[in-house]
Design a protein around this motif. Sequence first.
Motif, PDB file in Angstrom:
ATOM      1  N   ALA A   7       0.837  -1.215   0.000  1.00  0.00           N
ATOM      2  CA  ALA A   7       0.000   0.000   0.000  1.00  0.00           C
ATOM      3  C   ALA A   7       0.864   1.254   0.000  1.00  0.00           C
ATOM      4  N   ARG A   8       1.950   1.242   0.749  1.00  0.00           N
ATOM      5  CA  ARG A   8       2.855   2.398   0.797  1.00  0.00           C
ATOM      6  C   ARG A   8       3.527   2.610  -0.555  1.00  0.00           C
ATOM      7  N   ASN A   9       3.910   1.513  -1.219  1.00  0.00           N
ATOM      8  CA  ASN A   9       4.530   1.628  -2.542  1.00  0.00           C
ATOM      9  C   ASN A   9       3.556   2.192  -3.567  1.00  0.00           C
ATOM     10  N   VAL A  10       2.303   1.792  -3.509  1.00  0.00           N
ATOM     11  CA  VAL A  10       1.295   2.335  -4.420  1.00  0.00           C
ATOM     12  C   VAL A  10       1.067   3.810  -4.113  1.00  0.00           C
ATOM     13  N   ARG A  11       0.938   4.142  -2.833  1.00  0.00           N
ATOM     14  CA  ARG A  11       0.683   5.526  -2.415  1.00  0.00           C
ATOM     15  C   ARG A  11       1.818   6.464  -2.828  1.00  0.00           C
ATOM     16  N   HIS A  12       3.045   5.981  -2.790  1.00  0.00           N
ATOM     17  CA  HIS A  12       4.194   6.835  -3.111  1.00  0.00           C
ATOM     18  C   HIS A  12       4.635   6.720  -4.564  1.00  0.00           C
ATOM     19  N   GLY A  13       3.912   5.960  -5.366  1.00  0.00           N
ATOM     20  CA  GLY A  13       4.183   5.914  -6.799  1.00  0.00           C
ATOM     21  C   GLY A  13       5.258   4.940  -7.237  1.00  0.00           C
ATOM     22  N   ARG A  14       5.720   4.079  -6.365  1.00  0.00           N
ATOM     23  CA  ARG A  14       6.777   3.131  -6.748  1.00  0.00           C
ATOM     24  C   ARG A  14       6.236   1.960  -7.564  1.00  0.00           C
ATOM     25  N   PHE A  15       4.960   1.702  -7.481  1.00  0.00           N
ATOM     26  CA  PHE A  15       4.367   0.530  -8.116  1.00  0.00           C
ATOM     27  C   PHE A  15       4.112   0.748  -9.606  1.00  0.00           C
ATOM     28  N   GLU A  16       3.939   1.983 -10.028  1.00  0.00           N
ATOM     29  CA  GLU A  16       3.584   2.299 -11.411  1.00  0.00           C
ATOM     30  C   GLU A  16       4.644   1.822 -12.399  1.00  0.00           C
ATOM     31  N   ARG A  17       5.884   2.090 -12.105  1.00  0.00           N
ATOM     32  CA  ARG A  17       6.964   1.685 -13.014  1.00  0.00           C
ATOM     33  C   ARG A  17       7.100   0.168 -13.065  1.00  0.00           C
ATOM     34  N   SER A  18       6.933  -0.496 -11.933  1.00  0.00           N
ATOM     35  CA  SER A  18       7.009  -1.960 -11.906  1.00  0.00           C
ATOM     36  C   SER A  18       5.887  -2.576 -12.731  1.00  0.00           C
ATOM     37  N   LEU A  19       4.707  -2.016 -12.632  1.00  0.00           N
ATOM     38  CA  LEU A  19       3.571  -2.531 -13.380  1.00  0.00           C
ATOM     39  C   LEU A  19       3.747  -2.310 -14.875  1.00  0.00           C
ATOM     40  N   SER A  20       4.412  -1.224 -15.247  1.00  0.00           N
ATOM     41  CA  SER A  20       4.723  -0.990 -16.663  1.00  0.00           C
ATOM     42  C   SER A  20       5.641  -2.088 -17.197  1.00  0.00           C
ATOM     43  N   LEU A  21       6.659  -2.450 -16.424  1.00  0.00           N
ATOM     44  CA  LEU A  21       7.566  -3.519 -16.846  1.00  0.00           C
ATOM     45  C   LEU A  21       6.870  -4.879 -16.863  1.00  0.00           C
ATOM     46  N   LEU A  22       5.978  -5.118 -15.906  1.00  0.00           N
ATOM     47  CA  LEU A  22       5.217  -6.373 -15.909  1.00  0.00           C
ATOM     48  C   LEU A  22       4.320  -6.463 -17.141  1.00  0.00           C
ATOM     49  N   THR A  23       3.784  -5.337 -17.561  1.00  0.00           N
ATOM     50  CA  THR A  23       2.978  -5.308 -18.776  1.00  0.00           C
ATOM     51  C   THR A  23       3.839  -5.663 -19.979  1.00  0.00           C
ATOM     52  N   ALA A  24       5.040  -5.111 -20.037  1.00  0.00           N
ATOM     53  CA  ALA A  24       5.955  -5.416 -21.145  1.00  0.00           C
ATOM     54  C   ALA A  24       6.297  -6.906 -21.170  1.00  0.00           C
ATOM     55  N   ALA A  25       6.643  -7.453 -20.022  1.00  0.00           N
ATOM     56  CA  ALA A  25       7.001  -8.880 -19.948  1.00  0.00           C
ATOM     57  C   ALA A  25       5.796  -9.764 -20.280  1.00  0.00           C
ATOM     58  N   GLY A  26       4.638  -9.415 -19.740  1.00  0.00           N
ATOM     59  CA  GLY A  26       3.435 -10.187 -20.019  1.00  0.00           C
ATOM     60  C   GLY A  26       3.061 -10.154 -21.488  1.00  0.00           C
ATOM     61  N   ALA A  40      -1.414   0.690 -14.704  1.00  0.00           N
ATOM     62  CA  ALA A  40      -0.137   1.397 -14.566  1.00  0.00           C
ATOM     63  C   ALA A  40      -0.270   2.842 -15.039  1.00  0.00           C
ATOM     64  N   ALA A  41      -1.030   3.054 -16.109  1.00  0.00           N
ATOM     65  CA  ALA A  41      -1.205   4.414 -16.626  1.00  0.00           C
ATOM     66  C   ALA A  41      -2.017   5.284 -15.673  1.00  0.00           C
ATOM     67  N   LEU A  42      -2.869   4.673 -14.868  1.00  0.00           N
ATOM     68  CA  LEU A  42      -3.695   5.450 -13.933  1.00  0.00           C
ATOM     69  C   LEU A  42      -2.981   5.761 -12.626  1.00  0.00           C
ATOM     70  N   LEU A  43      -2.021   4.925 -12.264  1.00  0.00           N
ATOM     71  CA  LEU A  43      -1.360   5.103 -10.975  1.00  0.00           C
ATOM     72  C   LEU A  43      -0.441   6.323 -10.986  1.00  0.00           C
ATOM     73  N   ARG A  44      -0.195   6.798  -9.800  1.00  0.00           N
ATOM     74  CA  ARG A  44       0.690   7.936  -9.598  1.00  0.00           C
ATOM     75  C   ARG A  44       2.130   7.498  -9.769  1.00  0.00           C
ATOM     76  N   ARG A  45       2.972   8.376 -10.296  1.00  0.00           N
ATOM     77  CA  ARG A  45       4.374   8.042 -10.550  1.00  0.00           C
ATOM     78  C   ARG A  45       5.265   8.598  -9.446  1.00  0.00           C
ATOM     79  N   GLU A  46       6.297   7.822  -9.125  1.00  0.00           N
ATOM     80  CA  GLU A  46       7.268   8.234  -8.108  1.00  0.00           C
ATOM     81  C   GLU A  46       8.049   9.436  -8.604  1.00  0.00           C
ATOM     82  N   ARG A  47       8.288  10.355  -7.729  1.00  0.00           N
ATOM     83  CA  ARG A  47       9.083  11.548  -8.070  1.00  0.00           C
ATOM     84  C   ARG A  47      10.506  11.382  -7.624  1.00  0.00           C
TER      85      ARG A  47
END
Length: 149
Positions: free
Chosen positions: A15-34, A142-149
């Motif tokens: 939850a903290r990773n999603v809230r702070h935007g760390r999850f967005e980039r990981s989900l983008s890479l998971l989309t690429a791999a998938g 991933a496109a909807l989530l907030r991005r880490e600064r």
Amino acid sequence: MIPRSRNPFAPARLARNVRHGRFERSLSLLTAAGSVITAAEIYLEHDRASFGNRVMWWPVVLGPVGAAAGVAGFLSERMARTALPIASAAIAANGLQGAYLHVRGIAEKPGGWSLARYNIETGPPLFAPLLVTMVGGMGLLAALLRRER
């Protein structure tokens, strides 16, 4: 104070990773791999069916498109807001179309749905296109989530 869990999948840490935007980039890479993995699997399965319908090429072509958009979304916030959702929406829509076509393919087999157990096992895979839809959904999320600064 309660010690933090070292498990990266602990609910509070996730939850903290999603809230702070760390999850967005990981989900983008998971989309690429998938996208790459599903496109390769689809190619092998549709090749086995001799690409009997031209529409069978669409998910194969969309795989590299999703991979490129996923990597671009990982590297660039602008691409994560433009290219990734467009490619992901196309992949998700194609997965839904594939689910319809696979259901229709099972119905067209001898006996149709009255021999559902047999025709589902020997016909087009019923749930495979929904996995493609899930890959597209990951990219949209991933496109909807907030991005880490």
